[in-house]
Design a protein around this motif. Structure first.
Motif, PDB file in Angstrom:
ATOM      1  N   HIS A 167       0.837  -1.227   0.000  1.00 37.78           N
ATOM      2  CA  HIS A 167       0.000   0.000   0.000  1.00 37.78           C
ATOM      3  C   HIS A 167       0.861   1.263   0.000  1.00 37.78           C
ATOM      4  O   HIS A 167       0.563   2.211   0.722  1.00 37.78           O
ATOM      5  N   ILE A 168       1.934   1.300  -0.755  1.00 40.44           N
ATOM      6  CA  ILE A 168       2.846   2.449  -0.670  1.00 40.44           C
ATOM      7  C   ILE A 168       2.423   3.524  -1.672  1.00 40.44           C
ATOM      8  O   ILE A 168       2.642   3.409  -2.890  1.00 40.44           O
ATOM      9  N   TRP A 417     -11.926   4.226  -1.723  1.00 38.93           N
ATOM     10  CA  TRP A 417     -10.529   4.369  -1.290  1.00 38.93           C
ATOM     11  C   TRP A 417     -10.478   5.208  -0.017  1.00 38.93           C
ATOM     12  O   TRP A 417      -9.789   4.876   0.949  1.00 38.93           O
ATOM     13  N   THR A 421      -9.076   4.133   3.516  1.00 41.83           N
ATOM     14  CA  THR A 421      -7.870   4.882   3.903  1.00 41.83           C
ATOM     15  C   THR A 421      -8.065   5.554   5.254  1.00 41.83           C
ATOM     16  O   THR A 421      -7.171   5.542   6.107  1.00 41.83           O
ATOM     17  N   GLN A 424      -7.526   2.832   7.821  1.00 36.28           N
ATOM     18  CA  GLN A 424      -6.252   2.100   7.864  1.00 36.28           C
ATOM     19  C   GLN A 424      -4.996   2.972   7.831  1.00 36.28           C
ATOM     20  O   GLN A 424      -3.999   2.643   8.459  1.00 36.28           O
ATOM     21  N   ALA A 425      -5.030   4.039   7.053  1.00 37.33           N
ATOM     22  CA  ALA A 425      -3.782   4.803   6.874  1.00 37.33           C
ATOM     23  C   ALA A 425      -3.337   5.400   8.206  1.00 37.33           C
ATOM     24  O   ALA A 425      -4.166   5.774   9.033  1.00 37.33           O
ATOM     25  N   GLY A 427      -1.711   3.602  10.303  1.00 36.90           N
ATOM     26  CA  GLY A 427      -1.591   2.506  11.260  1.00 36.90           C
ATOM     27  C   GLY A 427      -2.886   1.943  11.797  1.00 36.90           C
ATOM     28  O   GLY A 427      -2.861   1.041  12.621  1.00 36.90           O
ATOM     29  N   GLY A 428      -4.039   2.415  11.338  1.00 36.59           N
ATOM     30  CA  GLY A 428      -5.300   1.812  11.766  1.00 36.59           C
ATOM     31  C   GLY A 428      -5.800   2.355  13.094  1.00 36.59           C
ATOM     32  O   GLY A 428      -5.052   2.941  13.879  1.00 36.59           O
TER      33      GLY A 428
HETATM   34  C1  LIG Z   1      -4.888   3.549   0.669  1.00 40.21           C
HETATM   35  C2  LIG Z   1      -3.842   3.230   1.660  1.00 40.21           C
HETATM   36  C3  LIG Z   1      -2.633   3.907   1.612  1.00 40.21           C
HETATM   37  C4  LIG Z   1      -1.597   3.562   2.480  1.00 40.21           C
HETATM   38  N1  LIG Z   1      -0.397   4.183   2.358  1.00 40.21           N
HETATM   39  C5  LIG Z   1       0.670   3.665   3.008  1.00 40.21           C
HETATM   40  C6  LIG Z   1       1.985   4.144   2.741  1.00 40.21           C
HETATM   41  O1  LIG Z   1       2.184   5.071   1.941  1.00 40.21           O
HETATM   42  N2  LIG Z   1       3.023   3.550   3.367  1.00 40.21           N
HETATM   43  C7  LIG Z   1       2.841   2.523   4.242  1.00 40.21           C
HETATM   44  O2  LIG Z   1       3.832   2.024   4.763  1.00 40.21           O
HETATM   45  N3  LIG Z   1       1.598   2.060   4.534  1.00 40.21           N
HETATM   46  C8  LIG Z   1       0.521   2.604   3.938  1.00 40.21           C
HETATM   47  N4  LIG Z   1      -0.738   2.134   4.222  1.00 40.21           N
HETATM   48  C9  LIG Z   1      -0.854   0.957   5.081  1.00 40.21           C
HETATM   49  C10 LIG Z   1      -1.596   1.127   6.383  1.00 40.21           C
HETATM   50  O3  LIG Z   1      -0.788   1.725   7.356  1.00 40.21           O
HETATM   51  C11 LIG Z   1      -2.036  -0.303   6.755  1.00 40.21           C
HETATM   52  O4  LIG Z   1      -3.085  -0.654   5.875  1.00 40.21           O
HETATM   53  C12 LIG Z   1      -2.438  -0.449   8.190  1.00 40.21           C
HETATM   54  O5  LIG Z   1      -1.339  -0.272   9.043  1.00 40.21           O
HETATM   55  C13 LIG Z   1      -3.026  -1.860   8.441  1.00 40.21           C
HETATM   56  O6  LIG Z   1      -2.148  -2.853   8.005  1.00 40.21           O
HETATM   57  P1  LIG Z   1      -2.689  -3.987   7.014  1.00 40.21           P
HETATM   58  O7  LIG Z   1      -3.316  -3.324   5.855  1.00 40.21           O
HETATM   59  O8  LIG Z   1      -1.574  -4.927   6.751  1.00 40.21           O
HETATM   60  O9  LIG Z   1      -3.828  -4.717   7.783  1.00 40.21           O
HETATM   61  P2  LIG Z   1      -3.696  -5.769   9.022  1.00 40.21           P
HETATM   62  O10 LIG Z   1      -2.401  -5.564   9.743  1.00 40.21           O
HETATM   63  O11 LIG Z   1      -3.981  -7.110   8.465  1.00 40.21           O
HETATM   64  O12 LIG Z   1      -4.825  -5.247   9.930  1.00 40.21           O
HETATM   65  C14 LIG Z   1      -6.194  -5.633   9.824  1.00 40.21           C
HETATM   66  C15 LIG Z   1      -6.811  -5.571  11.207  1.00 40.21           C
HETATM   67  O13 LIG Z   1      -6.186  -6.523  12.051  1.00 40.21           O
HETATM   68  C16 LIG Z   1      -5.688  -5.897  13.245  1.00 40.21           C
HETATM   69  N5  LIG Z   1      -4.429  -6.557  13.614  1.00 40.21           N
HETATM   70  C17 LIG Z   1      -3.353  -6.749  12.803  1.00 40.21           C
HETATM   71  N6  LIG Z   1      -2.380  -7.405  13.485  1.00 40.21           N
HETATM   72  C18 LIG Z   1      -2.846  -7.618  14.731  1.00 40.21           C
HETATM   73  C19 LIG Z   1      -2.319  -8.250  15.891  1.00 40.21           C
HETATM   74  N7  LIG Z   1      -1.099  -8.793  15.919  1.00 40.21           N
HETATM   75  N8  LIG Z   1      -3.078  -8.252  16.992  1.00 40.21           N
HETATM   76  C20 LIG Z   1      -4.305  -7.720  17.004  1.00 40.21           C
HETATM   77  N9  LIG Z   1      -4.878  -7.125  15.929  1.00 40.21           N
HETATM   78  C21 LIG Z   1      -4.155  -7.075  14.808  1.00 40.21           C
HETATM   79  C22 LIG Z   1      -5.495  -4.431  12.860  1.00 40.21           C
HETATM   80  O14 LIG Z   1      -5.566  -3.573  13.990  1.00 40.21           O
HETATM   81  C23 LIG Z   1      -6.647  -4.210  11.900  1.00 40.21           C
HETATM   82  O15 LIG Z   1      -7.819  -3.927  12.626  1.00 40.21           O
HETATM   83  C24 LIG Z   1      -1.807   2.538   3.434  1.00 40.21           C
HETATM   84  C25 LIG Z   1      -3.051   1.902   3.517  1.00 40.21           C
HETATM   85  C26 LIG Z   1      -4.062   2.244   2.656  1.00 40.21           C
HETATM   86  C27 LIG Z   1      -5.373   1.529   2.760  1.00 40.21           C
END
Ligand SMILES: Cc1cc2nc3c(=O)[nH]c(=O)nc-3n(C[C@H](O)[C@H](O)[C@H](O)COP(=O)(O)OP(=O)(O)OC[C@H]3O[C@@H](n4cnc5c(N)ncnc54)[C@H](O)[C@@H]3O)c2cc1C
Length: 466
Positions: A167-168, A417, A421, A424-425, A427-428
């Motif tokens: 998702h970068i 989107w 975003t 999730q963006a 860190g959620g």
């Molecule tokens: C459009 C978009 C743009 C983005 N841009 C960037 C970017 O430029 N650079 C970048 O680095 N990232 C980017 N992100 C990433 C964003 O930070 C992540 O989507 C977010 O941190 C969630 O990670 P994941 O998508 O892997 O989901 P997951 O980690 O699979 O998370 C899904 C759910 O599971 C929960 N979860 C995950 N692991 C655990 C655990 N161990 N224990 C308990 N709960 C857990 C989470 O809290 C969440 O509720 C972007 C995301 C989006 C959607």
């Protein structure tokens, strides 16, 4: 600094980018990337200053609350890659400050890199989110050891890394990838505690793009996404060499989380300021469409808009509190963690409800309003104008344009989107809850509760009676 033309030329560097199964040979000629390149180039021209030591107003480090605040409108008018670059510069500066006492060499190297990046006027994207494999297991216990980006080989002059960052935003249109650990690392996970800068055209870097670009070429039907869309990159590090001078952390597990936390602060401030702006826009659309529909005085419509106004005001207040209570150090001004995280959480958690109010007030034409081209067709034009109009003074095309903007912003590819975003963006929501709790004065709250309950505090600050 670079001009727009120089930026365009800099993209011819053999970067390896893919889209829907095919290698993109020229990003400037690609259907969905060409206008992104043009927008980034226009941003370069807008902020261009001549002189060897000139620094873009977008890339300069803010040193006071006023400078933090003044940057926001500039960022809102800029493309996403410029925004992300600012966040990357500030993440590195924040991390360098936080590790200065423990890892002075890396701290110095990071600050030198920041100055060099400002001088070269490059665009940087943030590569933090790993593929992560089984979320319940740490990096070292995954079935696939590459689920988190890690060092697979050590050489005298650097390291080789392998992994993927997902998702970068804007990856295929930047110059350098800021690679940092996605979370805290623990003893035994040294090879995963790697932070470094990787040029986007390094051998082994492969980027697979997706897009929420407008789905047809008449951009009048997509007034929001046409001006903002940017490719999202799935960035693969297929054994990429990183020289020593570009490494900012290498095996120091205790400091791995500092990078992620530093990024979180700036990502969330950016998210919060974007949401403050969009919340006002959504209030504006709700009021305009209610007026165009003849329902602005209806009590249930007014109540919903009032709720949207309160939402917009609270987000704006959190943004203002985050800036006004910033921490000023010799390295720069850093927004307040508590207000940034609480505000971002509040904005993201309640966003869908605000969209629901907007859709509820607007009606089904959000999805079905005829295109602007239909208004220009000699057969359909007069008819759709007549039936999309609602009263004297409310032209059918004006109303359709409002619907197009609402659809594009909240109910089409960009709207979808945006909805994901927001959650999730940065860190959620879970991450924002954790950081808010960490910075909130929980003991102070307990003391207040004990005081109200009339329970004495002992001399050591412990409550008596237990
Ligand atoms: C459009 C978009 C743009 C983005 N841009 C960037 C970017 O430029 N650079 C970048 O680095 N990232 C980017 N992100 C990433 C964003 O930070 C992540 O989507 C977010 O941190 C969630 O990670 P994941 O998508 O892997 O989901 P997951 O980690 O699979 O998370 C899904 C759910 O599971 C929960 N979860 C995950 N692991 C655990 C655990 N161990 N224990 C308990 N709960 C857990 C989470 O809290 C969440 O509720 C972007 C995301 C989006 C959607």
């Amino acid at each position: 600094m670079m001009t727009g033309e120089q930026y365009k030329k800099s993209l011819y560097d053999n970067r390896e980018t893919y889209f829907e199964g095919e290698r993109i040979r020229d990003v400037m000629k690609h259907e969905h990337l060409a206008d992104c390149v043009a927008r980034i180039a226009a941003g370069y021209d807008r902020f261009y200053k001549p002189g060897a030591n000139a620094v873009s107003d977008l890339m300069a480090i803010p040193h006071s609350a006023a400078e933090l605040r003044d940057r926001i409108p500039l960022l809102h008018e800029s493309d996403i890659v410029a925004n992300v670059t600012y966040q990357a510069i500030m993440t590195l500066t924040t991390a360098a400050t936080r590790i200065a006492d423990i890892l002075p060499e890396f701290s110095k190297r990071i600050l030198e890199y920041v100055r060099d990046a400002q001088r070269r006027d490059i665009r940087i994207v943030e590569c933090i989110t790993d593929a992560k494999g089984d979320r319940s297991r740490p990096p070292g216990k995954q079935d696939d050891p590459d689920a988190y980006t890690h060092v697979i080989e050590r050489r005298k002059d650097g390291v080789v890394i392998r992994g993927a960052k997902l998702h970068i935003t804007g990856a295929s249109l930047c110059h350098e990838l800021m690679v940092i650990p996605t979370k805290a690392m623990h003893p035994g996970e040294e090879s995963y505690a790697i932070a470094c800068m990787v040029p986007v055209n390094s051998p082994g870097v492969r980027i697979v793009d997706t897009t929420y670009a407008p789905r047809h070429r008449d951009l009048r039907d997509f007034p929001v996404s046409a001006k903002t869309h940017m490719p999202e990159g799935f960035v693969i590090f297929d054994d990429v060499f990183v020289p020593n001078e570009r490494i900012f952390l290498d095996g120091q597990v205790a400091q791995a989380a500092i990078f992620a936390h530093s990024l979180g602060l700036w990502e969330r401030l950016g998210g919060l300021s974007g949401m403050a702006e969009e919340a006002d826009q959504m209030v504006g659309f709700a009021q305009l469409i209610a007026e165009a529909n003849g329902l602005a005085k209806e009590s249930h419509v007014r109540e919903k808009i009032s709720e949207m106004i309160i939402h917009a005001t609270l987000i704006r207040a959190a943004l203002e509190a985050a800036i006004a209570n910033c921490q000023v150090t010799s390295e720069g001004a850093f927004p307040n963690e508590l207000y940034t995280n609480a505000g971002k959480y509040h904005g993201a958690a309640n966003y869908n409800l605000m969209v629901r109010h907007l859709h509820d007030i607007s009606g089904g034409s959000v999805l079905t309003a005829p295109s602007i081209a239909d208004f220009e067709n000699e057969v359909t034009g007069p008819l759709v104008r007549k039936y999309m109009g609602t009263m004297n003074g409310v032209d059918g095309e004006y109303r359709a344009r409002l619907f197009h903007a609402i659809r594009d912003m909240t109910a089409d590819a960009f709207g979808g989107w945006k909805a994901v975003t927001n959650v999730q963006a940065g860190g959620g929501l879970y991450a924002q809850r954790i950081v808010t709790r960490r910075y909130y004065d929980l003991n102070g709250a307990k003391k207040k509760a004990l005081h109200v309950a009339g329970i004495d505090m002992g001399p050591d600050g412990q409550k008596t009676g237990h």
